[in-house]
Design an enzyme around this catalytic site. Structure first.
Site, PDB file in Angstrom:
ATOM      1  N   GLU A 151      18.289  -5.420  -3.659  1.00 54.20           N
ATOM      2  CA  GLU A 151      16.905  -5.403  -3.497  1.00 54.20           C
ATOM      3  C   GLU A 151      15.939  -5.135  -4.384  1.00 54.20           C
ATOM      4  O   GLU A 151      15.992  -3.962  -4.790  1.00 54.20           O
ATOM      5  CB  GLU A 151      16.776  -5.011  -2.125  1.00 54.20           C
ATOM      6  CG  GLU A 151      15.205  -5.362  -1.351  1.00 54.20           C
ATOM      7  CD  GLU A 151      14.647  -4.205  -0.450  1.00 54.20           C
ATOM      8  OE1 GLU A 151      13.684  -5.097   0.413  1.00 54.20           O
ATOM      9  OE2 GLU A 151      15.104  -3.240  -0.148  1.00 54.20           O
ATOM     10  N   GLU A 158      12.806   0.249  -6.734  1.00 56.42           N
ATOM     11  CA  GLU A 158      11.172   0.498  -6.459  1.00 56.42           C
ATOM     12  C   GLU A 158      10.717   1.320  -7.540  1.00 56.42           C
ATOM     13  O   GLU A 158      11.249   2.572  -7.690  1.00 56.42           O
ATOM     14  CB  GLU A 158      11.250   1.279  -4.942  1.00 56.42           C
ATOM     15  CG  GLU A 158       9.944   1.745  -4.646  1.00 56.42           C
ATOM     16  CD  GLU A 158       8.856   0.478  -4.521  1.00 56.42           C
ATOM     17  OE1 GLU A 158       7.953   0.718  -5.303  1.00 56.42           O
ATOM     18  OE2 GLU A 158       9.144  -0.376  -4.058  1.00 56.42           O
ATOM     19  N   GLU A 204      10.983   0.318 -13.242  1.00 57.57           N
ATOM     20  CA  GLU A 204      10.771  -1.277 -13.391  1.00 57.57           C
ATOM     21  C   GLU A 204      11.939  -1.834 -13.193  1.00 57.57           C
ATOM     22  O   GLU A 204      13.091  -1.737 -13.804  1.00 57.57           O
ATOM     23  CB  GLU A 204      10.165  -1.409 -14.598  1.00 57.57           C
ATOM     24  CG  GLU A 204       8.622  -0.647 -14.506  1.00 57.57           C
ATOM     25  CD  GLU A 204       7.595  -1.529 -13.882  1.00 57.57           C
ATOM     26  OE1 GLU A 204       7.915  -2.683 -13.176  1.00 57.57           O
ATOM     27  OE2 GLU A 204       6.395  -1.106 -13.701  1.00 57.57           O
ATOM     28  N   ASP A 254       4.686  -8.046  -5.490  1.00 55.57           N
ATOM     29  CA  ASP A 254       3.185  -8.149  -5.855  1.00 55.57           C
ATOM     30  C   ASP A 254       2.696  -9.356  -6.389  1.00 55.57           C
ATOM     31  O   ASP A 254       3.394  -9.970  -7.416  1.00 55.57           O
ATOM     32  CB  ASP A 254       2.782  -7.065  -6.838  1.00 55.57           C
ATOM     33  CG  ASP A 254       1.138  -6.678  -7.020  1.00 55.57           C
ATOM     34  OD1 ASP A 254       0.193  -7.768  -6.882  1.00 55.57           O
ATOM     35  OD2 ASP A 254       0.665  -5.814  -7.373  1.00 55.57           O
ATOM     36  N   LYS A 275      -4.875 -12.894  -9.428  1.00 55.06           N
ATOM     37  CA  LYS A 275      -5.707 -13.093 -10.522  1.00 55.06           C
ATOM     38  C   LYS A 275      -4.885 -13.734 -11.867  1.00 55.06           C
ATOM     39  O   LYS A 275      -3.984 -13.103 -12.120  1.00 55.06           O
ATOM     40  CB  LYS A 275      -6.533 -11.712 -10.848  1.00 55.06           C
ATOM     41  CG  LYS A 275      -7.535 -11.427  -9.843  1.00 55.06           C
ATOM     42  CD  LYS A 275      -8.365 -10.163 -10.386  1.00 55.06           C
ATOM     43  CE  LYS A 275      -9.355  -9.551  -9.300  1.00 55.06           C
ATOM     44  NZ  LYS A 275     -10.138  -8.592  -9.629  1.00 55.06           N
ATOM     45  N   ASP A 318       4.475 -13.537   1.460  1.00 48.66           N
ATOM     46  CA  ASP A 318       3.335 -14.089   2.313  1.00 48.66           C
ATOM     47  C   ASP A 318       2.537 -14.815   1.446  1.00 48.66           C
ATOM     48  O   ASP A 318       1.525 -15.602   2.118  1.00 48.66           O
ATOM     49  CB  ASP A 318       2.756 -12.772   3.010  1.00 48.66           C
ATOM     50  CG  ASP A 318       1.993 -12.107   1.970  1.00 48.66           C
ATOM     51  OD1 ASP A 318       2.637 -11.424   1.218  1.00 48.66           O
ATOM     52  OD2 ASP A 318       0.765 -12.059   1.840  1.00 48.66           O
TER      53      ASP A 318
END
Length: 219
Positions: A49, A74, A101, A124, A128, A160
């Site tokens: 994951e 993570e 990373e 994330d 922009k 989302d």
């Protein structure tokens, strides 16, 4: 739980089921990565994951089937610490945490055909335009994820952000086969598995989307 090194002395190392992969480091190749069998003490299948957050989702998956090994990636240490605490509280033995990373971990330490499944949960979206270079789903990293999947392995994205979803699907279509009919995603109502980010976005009334891609023979 504390970081095992000061910033000036940082180096890749494994301690207490956590693999620390530091940023801004030039000697990654000097670290000898143990085999998955050595890390998990078995030859079971491995799933990974990315963007594990506080670890709710991946710990739940690890508890469902102890014969499947999981890796949680993570980059934020405060979240890694929460995942590690959950591992101890629930006595999870089939989980390795990677603090670093995802791109660095994959490119330097993950061998070909390592994973049965890769799940990317609520990355994330970097909405922009000038920040889009930071997005995970870019050609080079999608190719790296494809490389680490076994034939028949699955890459799943939950998000989302609809625009992020569409852009990610566009990239994945270049290298993998869609697991869902066009438009290659579904709206997830429930039963996906709890996570802090999923609960957050649902509480705000946002939709949750999921897409799946498969590595076919010859890819």
């Amino acid at each position: 739980m504390k970081l095992p090194y000061f910033w000036e002395e940082r180096s890749p190392q494994i301690a207490n089921h956590v693999f620390y992969v530091p940023n801004y480091y030039s000697r990654y190749e000097e670290f000898v990565m143990p085999t998955w069998q050595e890390l998990f003490a078995n030859n079971g299948p491995i799933c990974c994951e990315l963007c594990s957050g506080n670890g709710d989702w991946v710990v739940e998956q690890a508890l469902k089937d102890a014969s499947v090994n999981w890796i949680a990636v993570e980059k934020r240490f405060d979240r890694v610490r929460k995942i590690w605490s959950k591992m101890g509280n629930y006595r999870v033995n089939n989980l390795l945490i990677v603090c670093g990373e995802a791109q660095t971990f994959f490119s330097h330490y993950v061998s070909d055909a390592s994973f049965q499944k890769i799940v990317v949960n609520f990355p994330d979206p970097w909405p922009k335009f000038r920040h889009r270079k930071h997005r995970l789903f870019q050609d080079l990293f999608v190719q790296d994820m494809m490389r680490t999947l076994v034939v028949g392995g699955q890459l799943t994205l939950a998000t989302d952000d609809y625009n992020y979803l569409v852009n990610a699907i566009t990239v994945m279509l270049k290298y993998l086969s869609p697991g869902l009919k066009s438009p290659h995603y579904i709206n997830v109502k429930d039963n996906y598995g709890g996570s802090w980010f999923e609960n957050l976005w649902r509480s705000k009334g946002q939709e949750i989307f999921c897409t799946e891609f498969i590595k076919r023979v010859g890819i």
